[in-house]
Design a protein around this motif. Structure first.
Motif, PDB file in Angstrom:
ATOM      1  N   GLN A   1     -12.922   3.020  14.983  1.00 36.08           N
ATOM      2  CA  GLN A   1     -12.141   3.184  16.205  1.00 36.08           C
ATOM      3  C   GLN A   1     -12.147   4.641  16.624  1.00 36.08           C
ATOM      4  N   THR A   2     -12.079   4.865  17.924  1.00 39.64           N
ATOM      5  CA  THR A   2     -12.093   6.233  18.421  1.00 39.64           C
ATOM      6  C   THR A   2     -10.760   6.928  18.131  1.00 39.64           C
ATOM      7  N   PRO A   3     -10.765   8.226  17.906  1.00 39.50           N
ATOM      8  CA  PRO A   3      -9.533   8.909  17.488  1.00 39.50           C
ATOM      9  C   PRO A   3      -8.348   8.725  18.438  1.00 39.50           C
ATOM     10  N   TYR A   4      -8.611   8.539  19.708  1.00 38.75           N
ATOM     11  CA  TYR A   4      -7.485   8.341  20.634  1.00 38.75           C
ATOM     12  C   TYR A   4      -6.681   7.102  20.255  1.00 38.75           C
ATOM     13  N   PHE A   5      -7.357   6.091  19.740  1.00 35.46           N
ATOM     14  CA  PHE A   5      -6.680   4.830  19.423  1.00 35.46           C
ATOM     15  C   PHE A   5      -6.255   4.735  17.974  1.00 35.46           C
ATOM     16  N   TRP A   6      -6.355   5.835  17.239  1.00 33.50           N
ATOM     17  CA  TRP A   6      -5.865   5.802  15.866  1.00 33.50           C
ATOM     18  C   TRP A   6      -4.360   5.719  15.860  1.00 33.50           C
ATOM     19  N   PRO A   7      -3.769   5.110  14.818  1.00 34.99           N
ATOM     20  CA  PRO A   7      -2.306   5.055  14.766  1.00 34.99           C
ATOM     21  C   PRO A   7      -1.749   6.450  14.466  1.00 34.99           C
ATOM     22  N   THR A   8      -0.728   6.831  15.194  1.00 35.09           N
ATOM     23  CA  THR A   8      -0.124   8.136  14.952  1.00 35.09           C
ATOM     24  C   THR A   8       1.382   7.966  14.869  1.00 35.09           C
ATOM     25  N   GLN A   9       2.002   8.927  14.218  1.00 34.65           N
ATOM     26  CA  GLN A   9       3.449   8.866  14.069  1.00 34.65           C
ATOM     27  C   GLN A   9       4.143   9.324  15.339  1.00 34.65           C
ATOM     28  N   GLN A  10       3.611  10.370  15.948  1.00 35.92           N
ATOM     29  CA  GLN A  10       4.392  10.994  17.021  1.00 35.92           C
ATOM     30  C   GLN A  10       4.124  10.423  18.398  1.00 35.92           C
ATOM     31  N   TRP A  11       3.145   9.565  18.536  1.00 36.99           N
ATOM     32  CA  TRP A  11       2.903   8.988  19.858  1.00 36.99           C
ATOM     33  C   TRP A  11       3.240   7.508  19.806  1.00 36.99           C
ATOM     34  N   PRO A  12       4.420   7.121  20.261  1.00 34.79           N
ATOM     35  CA  PRO A  12       4.766   5.707  20.223  1.00 34.79           C
ATOM     36  C   PRO A  12       3.919   4.920  21.207  1.00 34.79           C
ATOM     37  N   VAL A  13       3.724   3.666  20.875  1.00 32.64           N
ATOM     38  CA  VAL A  13       2.890   2.818  21.720  1.00 32.64           C
ATOM     39  C   VAL A  13       3.727   2.403  22.926  1.00 32.64           C
ATOM     40  N   GLU A  14       3.302   2.820  24.101  1.00 27.23           N
ATOM     41  CA  GLU A  14       4.136   2.632  25.288  1.00 27.23           C
ATOM     42  C   GLU A  14       3.906   1.289  25.939  1.00 27.23           C
ATOM     43  N   ASP A  15       4.982   0.734  26.434  1.00 30.23           N
ATOM     44  CA  ASP A  15       4.864  -0.529  27.163  1.00 30.23           C
ATOM     45  C   ASP A  15       4.107  -0.348  28.466  1.00 30.23           C
ATOM     46  N   THR A  16       4.233   0.841  29.056  1.00 32.15           N
ATOM     47  CA  THR A  16       3.504   1.098  30.307  1.00 32.15           C
ATOM     48  C   THR A  16       2.003   0.914  30.070  1.00 32.15           C
ATOM     49  N   ASP A  17       1.513   1.502  28.970  1.00 37.45           N
ATOM     50  CA  ASP A  17       0.077   1.386  28.684  1.00 37.45           C
ATOM     51  C   ASP A  17      -0.318  -0.063  28.468  1.00 37.45           C
ATOM     52  N   TYR A  18       0.557  -0.782  27.794  1.00 34.76           N
ATOM     53  CA  TYR A  18       0.239  -2.178  27.543  1.00 34.76           C
ATOM     54  C   TYR A  18       0.192  -2.961  28.842  1.00 34.76           C
ATOM     55  N   ALA A  19       1.117  -2.645  29.737  1.00 33.86           N
ATOM     56  CA  ALA A  19       1.121  -3.329  31.034  1.00 33.86           C
ATOM     57  C   ALA A  19      -0.160  -3.032  31.802  1.00 33.86           C
ATOM     58  N   ILE A  20      -0.605  -1.761  31.746  1.00 34.00           N
ATOM     59  CA  ILE A  20      -1.848  -1.398  32.444  1.00 34.00           C
ATOM     60  C   ILE A  20      -3.021  -2.146  31.829  1.00 34.00           C
ATOM     61  N   TYR A  21      -3.017  -2.230  30.499  1.00 32.76           N
ATOM     62  CA  TYR A  21      -4.098  -2.946  29.825  1.00 32.76           C
ATOM     63  C   TYR A  21      -4.129  -4.415  30.238  1.00 32.76           C
ATOM     64  N   LEU A  22      -2.945  -5.043  30.280  1.00 32.57           N
ATOM     65  CA  LEU A  22      -2.894  -6.458  30.668  1.00 32.57           C
ATOM     66  C   LEU A  22      -3.346  -6.655  32.102  1.00 32.57           C
ATOM     67  N   ALA A  23      -2.982  -5.707  32.962  1.00 33.40           N
ATOM     68  CA  ALA A  23      -3.408  -5.820  34.352  1.00 33.40           C
ATOM     69  C   ALA A  23      -4.932  -5.714  34.443  1.00 33.40           C
ATOM     70  N   LYS A  24      -5.494  -4.779  33.655  1.00 33.46           N
ATOM     71  CA  LYS A  24      -6.960  -4.645  33.651  1.00 33.46           C
ATOM     72  C   LYS A  24      -7.608  -5.918  33.154  1.00 33.46           C
ATOM     73  N   ARG A  25      -7.022  -6.487  32.126  1.00 33.15           N
ATOM     74  CA  ARG A  25      -7.572  -7.708  31.560  1.00 33.15           C
ATOM     75  C   ARG A  25      -7.465  -8.850  32.569  1.00 33.15           C
ATOM     76  N   ASN A  26      -6.392  -8.814  33.322  1.00 33.82           N
ATOM     77  CA  ASN A  26      -6.209  -9.807  34.368  1.00 33.82           C
ATOM     78  C   ASN A  26      -7.346  -9.736  35.381  1.00 33.82           C
ATOM     79  N   ILE A  27      -7.701  -8.501  35.723  1.00 34.70           N
ATOM     80  CA  ILE A  27      -8.816  -8.321  36.662  1.00 34.70           C
ATOM     81  C   ILE A  27     -10.102  -8.837  36.029  1.00 34.70           C
ATOM     82  N   ARG A  28     -10.329  -8.467  34.767  1.00 39.46           N
ATOM     83  CA  ARG A  28     -11.558  -8.874  34.082  1.00 39.46           C
ATOM     84  C   ARG A  28     -11.674 -10.382  34.002  1.00 39.46           C
ATOM     85  N   LYS A  29     -10.568 -11.015  33.574  1.00 38.15           N
ATOM     86  CA  LYS A  29     -10.610 -12.449  33.344  1.00 38.15           C
ATOM     87  C   LYS A  29     -10.243 -13.258  34.581  1.00 38.15           C
ATOM     88  N   LYS A  30     -10.144 -12.585  35.700  1.00 36.98           N
ATOM     89  CA  LYS A  30      -9.880 -13.241  36.966  1.00 36.98           C
ATOM     90  C   LYS A  30      -8.611 -14.088  36.918  1.00 36.98           C
TER      91      LYS A  30
END
Lengths: 246, 476
Positions: free
Chosen positions: B108-137
Motif C-alpha cells: 500500500q502507498t504510504p498515504y494510505f498507511w494506518p497512522t495514529q495522528q490522522w483519524p480516518v475522516e467521514d468526509t473522505d469516506y463520503a467522497i470515496y463513496l460518491a466516486k464509487r457511485n459514479i464508477r458503478k453508475k
C-alpha cells in the motif's frame, strides 16, 4: 456579479485540491520522483493563491450587511464549500510534509514503496495548473529545500483558517446543500450549474479482476441475445420457405 | 467550525493506541526492498500488466526466514500486516488474511498507511463513496449504500462539497495511464476495506464491542451531568461569605486566641482551658454552640450541657439514641449486631425503658431493617431524631436559663503579655502533653460508666473525671 466570480474561483480551488490530493497519494511510492516533488510544490502554491483570493472575496461578501437573506444563505453555502476545501488542503499539506520527510529522494538506498504505480503524474499536475504541458526546472535538492517552505506554508494556512473562524460567523451545520443524494451521477459539473461540457460518465472502466468479469458478462449476454434473434429469424425464414415449397 | 484533528475524537470512532505501527512500517520497508525483500512479479490482467505483485507463499516464506519463525507464525504476522493495511490482497479483497498459496498481494502507498495522528475522516469516506457511485453508475453494494445514505443524512451541510470534490477527484484520476488507474482504485478500495469494513459480513469484532461500550458510558456520563444539582454561584458564594464572617473571630490563624496561642508563646493555658470535658468552658466556646446544632453536638462539652438540659426536660432518651446510632456507624463491625439489638431493646421496642417518639413509617422501616442489621440501618430514625432535636430542643436550649447561666459562668481569660525573658523561660519549660492512647482509654471508661448508670446525675461524674484529667496533666 460577485457570486459568479466566487463560484468560478471555488471551482478552481476545488479542482486544485483534488489534484493535490492525488499527487500526495503518489508520494513515497514508485511513481515518486523529482518531478513529483516539483509538481506538488507548484500545485500547492497555486492552491494557496486561490485560497487567499477566495477568502478575501468571500469575507468581503459576507461582511456586507446589506445583502438579502437568500443571498446570505447562498454565500454561507459557498463559505462552507471553501472552508471544507481548505481543511482538506491543510490535512494533505501536513501529510505530504510527513511523508516527504520519511521518504527523501537523494539517499543512497532509496526506499520508495513498490506499489505498482510506475507512471508519472504529469497529466494530473497539468490539470491542476491548467496548462498543456508541465515544464520542470527545479534543482536537485528540491525534496529537502521544499520541506522548509512547506512547513512555513502550513503555518500560514493554519493562521488563515483561524482568522477565518474569528472574522466570519457562519454556522456550517445550518447550511442546506443544494445537491441531493446521487447528484454526482448527473453530469452537472460546477457549482454554478454552467454547462462547460457534458462529460460522459459511461466510459471505459479500468479493467480489474471483478470489474473485467462484469463487463465480459455484459458483452456476452448482448452477444447471446443477438445470436438468438438471428437464429430465430433464420428459422422463421426457413420455415416460410419450407411451407412455400410444400 | 468543524472539530479539528488536534481535539480528541469524542465518540466518533474508537482509536486504539497502536505502538506496533512503527515496527510494522520497518518490516514493510524491508519487505518491499527490490534486492533483499519479497520477490515481486508482474500481475497480468486482460489488457494491462502491472508490476510489483507478490504471492502469499513468498511473503510467508520471507517472514519465516527473516525472523526465524515457523510457517504458522509467519502466516499470522503476515495476516496482521494485511489487517493493518500495509499490504492488500488483489483477489478476494474483502478478506484481510494471508493465504499461503499463489494468491497475489501488493504494497500500500504510504498515504494510505494506518497512522495514529490522522483519524480516518467521514468526509473522505463520503467522497470515496460518491466516486464509487459514479464508477458503478449508482449500483453500490449493500453496506456501501447504507453508509452512503447515513452520511448523506449526517453530513448534509457538506454534501455540495462532497459531490464537487468527488467529481474532481474522479476526473483527476482519469488523467493517469490505465495501469496506474487500476492500481489507484485497488489501493483506495483496500484502504476503505480496512477502515470501514462491511459490517454485515463480519460478526461483532472487539472494536465494535468497545465502541458500543464507549457510547454507553458516554450516554451515562451526559445523563448524570444533566441531573447534577446546580447551585447558583451567588448562593454558594453567599454561604461561603457567611461562614467566613461567623467563624472569623474563632479562627486562631486570623484572630488572636485568648489567653495566648500556645504555638507562639509555649504557654499551654489555652489548651487546658479548652479541654474536652472542662467544668467551665471559655466564652468563645460557648458562643460557638450558638452557631449551629452540629457545632453543639460535635463539641463534647456542649453535648454534655445539652444532655443535662434534656434531662431536665425529661427527653434525654433522644440524645442517647442519637449517640447510640453514631456509635454503630463509626464503631467496630464485630459488635455492630449486638449494639443494634441493644438499641432496639432500649429505645425502639414496645414498652422499652427509654422509648423514643418517631413516626410510624420510620419505625416500620427501621424494624424491618433491623432483621439484617448493617452500619446504616438506623439512619432514618437517627435523622428523624436529629431534626426533632434541632428544630425543637435546640431553640429551647438556647433560650433557656440553663444556657444563659452557662454563658455567665463562661470564663474569658486575660490575654497574656509575655516579655522576651518569659518567652524564653516558657520554651525551656515545654513538656509533652498527655498521650492520646491514655486519653482514649479515659474516654472509653467514661462512656462505659455513663452507659452503665444511664439516668444518673451526670454532672458529678463529669466533674470527678475532669478533676482526674487535671491531676494527670499536672503529674506528667
Amino acid at each position: 456579479m460577485g457570486k459568479e466570480e466566487c463560484k468560478t474561483m471555488l471551482d478552481a480551488l476545488n479542482k486544485v485540491t483534488a489534484c493535490y490530493r492525488h499527487l500526495v497519494i503518489a508520494l513515497g511510492s514508485t511513481s515518486d520522483s523529482q518531478n513529483l516533488r516539483e509538481e506538488l510544490k507548484r500545485t500547492r502554491k497555486k492552491a494557496q493563491e486561490l485560497a487567499v483570493a477566495n477568502r478575501t472575496k468571500l469575507t468581503s461578501l459576507l461582511k456586507d450587511k446589506t445583502i438579502s437573506k437568500e443571498d446570505r444563505a447562498e454565500y454561507e453555502r459557498l463559505w462552507v464549500l471553501f472552508s471544507s476545501s481548505m481543511e482538506l488542503l491543510e490535512v494533505d499539506m501536513k501529510r505530504s510534509l510527513e511523508i516527504g520527510q520519511d521518504f527523501p529522494l537523494k539517499v543512497p538506498t532509496r526506499h520508495l514503496i513498490q506499489t505498482g504505480m510506475t507512471g508519472s503524474t504529469t497529466t494530473v499536475a497539468a490539470r491542476a495548473m491548467s496548462v498543456q504541458n508541465m515544464k520542470y526546472e527545479a534543482d536537485s535538492n528540491i525534496d529537502t529545500a521544499d520541506l522548509r517552505d512547506l512547513q512555513s506554508e502550513i503555518t500560514q494556512v493554519s493562521h488563515m483558517m483561524e482568522e477565518m473562524e474569528m472574522k466570519v460567523q457562519v454556522a456550517p451545520w445550518a447550511v442546506e446543500a443544494k445537491q441531493e443524494a446521487g447528484a454526482e451521477l448527473k453530469s452537472n459539473m460546477s457549482v454554478g450549474n454552467s454547462s462547460v461540457g457534458v462529460i460522459s460518465i459511461c466510459e471505459e472502466e479500468p479493467k480489474e479482476e471483478d470489474g473485467g468479469g462484469n463487463r465480459d458478462a455484459g458483452f456476452a449476454s448482448i452477444c447471446a441475445v443477438l445470436v438468438f434473434f438471428v437464429i430465430v429469424i433464420v428459422a422463421l425464414v426457413l420455415g416460410y420457405l419450407v411451407i412455400n415449397m410444400s | 467550525m468543524t472539530i479539528k484533528n488536534a481535539i480528541r475524537d469524542y465518540g466518533q470512532r474508537y482509536r486504539p493506541r497502536m505502538a506496533c505501527l512503527k515496527k510494522a512500517e520497518k518490516v514493510v520497508l524491508e519487505m518491499q526492498d527490490p534486492k533483499s525483500g519479497v520477490k515481486s512479479q508482474p500481475q497480468r490482467l486482460v489488457i494491462t500488466t502491472i508490476p510489483h505483485a507478490i504471492t502469499g507463499e513468498d511473503i510467508v516464506a520471507w517472514l519465516a526466514d527473516k525472523f526465524q519463525i515457523d510457517a504458522q507464525e509467519a502466516r499470522s504476522v503476515g495476516s496482521m500486516l494485511v489487517a493493518l493495511g500495509y499490504i492488500y490482497p488483489l483477489q478476494d479483497h474483502k478478506r484481510l488474511v494471508i493465504k499461503p498459496d499463489a494468491s497475489l498481494y501488493r504494497f500500500q502507498t504510504p498515504y494510505f498507511w494506518p497512522t495514529q495522528q490522522w483519524p480516518v475522516e467521514d468526509t473522505d469516506y463520503a467522497i470515496y463513496l460518491a466516486k464509487r457511485n459514479i464508477r458503478k453508475k449508482g449500483i453500490l453494494e449493500l453496506h456501501e449504500q447504507e453508509q452512503y445514505n447515513r452520511l448523506h443524512k449526517w453530513m448534509n451541510h457538506k454534501w455540495d462539497f462532497i459531490v464537487m470534490q468527488a467529481k474532481e477527484q474522479y476526473r483527476a484520476a482519469k488523467e493517469r495511464k490505465k495501469p496506474d488507474r487500476v492500481v489507484f482504485d485497488c489501493q483506495e478500495r483496500a484502504y476503505w476495506v480496512v477502515h470501514r469494513p462491511p459490517v454485515r459480513l463480519y460478526t461483532h469484532t472487539d472494536e465494535h464491542i468497545l465502541l458500543t461500550l464507549f457510547c454507553f458510558l458516554q450516554m451515562i456520563f451526559t445523563q448524570q451531568s444533566i441531573m447534577r444539582p446546580r447551585v447558583k454561584s451567588s448562593v454558594s458564594i453567599g454561604a461561603l461569605v457567611k461562614f467566613c464572617t461567623t467563624y472569623h473571630t474563632h479562627d486562631p490563624f486570623l484572630c488572636k486566641p485568648l489567653p495566648s496561642n500556645p504555638w507562639l508563646t509555649d504557654d499551654v493555658t489555652y489548651w487546658t482551658l479548652n479541654m474536652l470535658h472542662v467544668e467551665a468552658p471559655t466564652k468563645m466556646r460557648v458562643e460557638r454552640w450558638t452557631f449551629s446544632f452540629g457545632e453543639l453536638l460535635s463539641d463534647p462539652r456542649g453535648r454534655d450541657d445539652f444532655r443535662l438540659f434534656l434531662k431536665k426536660e425529661f427527653s434525654g432518651e433522644n440524645l442517647a439514641f442519637w449517640e447510640g446510632c453514631e456509635d454503630i456507624k463509626f464503631g467496630a463491625a464485630a459488635t455492630m449486631g449486638e449494639k443494634a439489638e441493644q438499641i432496639y431493646k432500649t429505645f425502639l421496642a414496645r414498652g422499652a425503658p427509654r422509648w423514643i417518639n418517631i413516626d410510624g413509617k420510620t419505625m416500620e422501616i427501621t424494624v424491618k431493617g433491623l432483621k439484617h442489621p448493617h452500619r446504616y440501618v438506623l439512619d432514618a430514625a437517627q435523622t428523624h431524631i436529629y431534626m426533632l432535636m434541632k428544630k425543637d430542643k435546640y431553640g429551647r436550649y438556647l433560650k433557656s436559663p440553663f444556657y444563659k447561666e452557662m454563658q455567665k459562668k463562661a470564663i474569658c481569660p486575660e490575654e497574656h503579655k509575655f516579655t522576651d525573658v518569659q518567652l524564653e523561660q516558657n520554651s525551656r519549660n515545654r513538656r509533652p502533653s498527655l498521650s492520646p492512647i491514655i486519653l482514649r482509654q479515659q474516654e472509653q471508661e467514661l462512656k462505659a460508666k455513663m452507659a452503665a448508670s444511664a439516668p444518673v446525675d451526670i454532672t458529678q461524674v463529669m466533674s470527678k473525671l475532669s478533676n482526674g484529667f487535671m491531676w494527670l496533666c499536672q503529674k506528667t
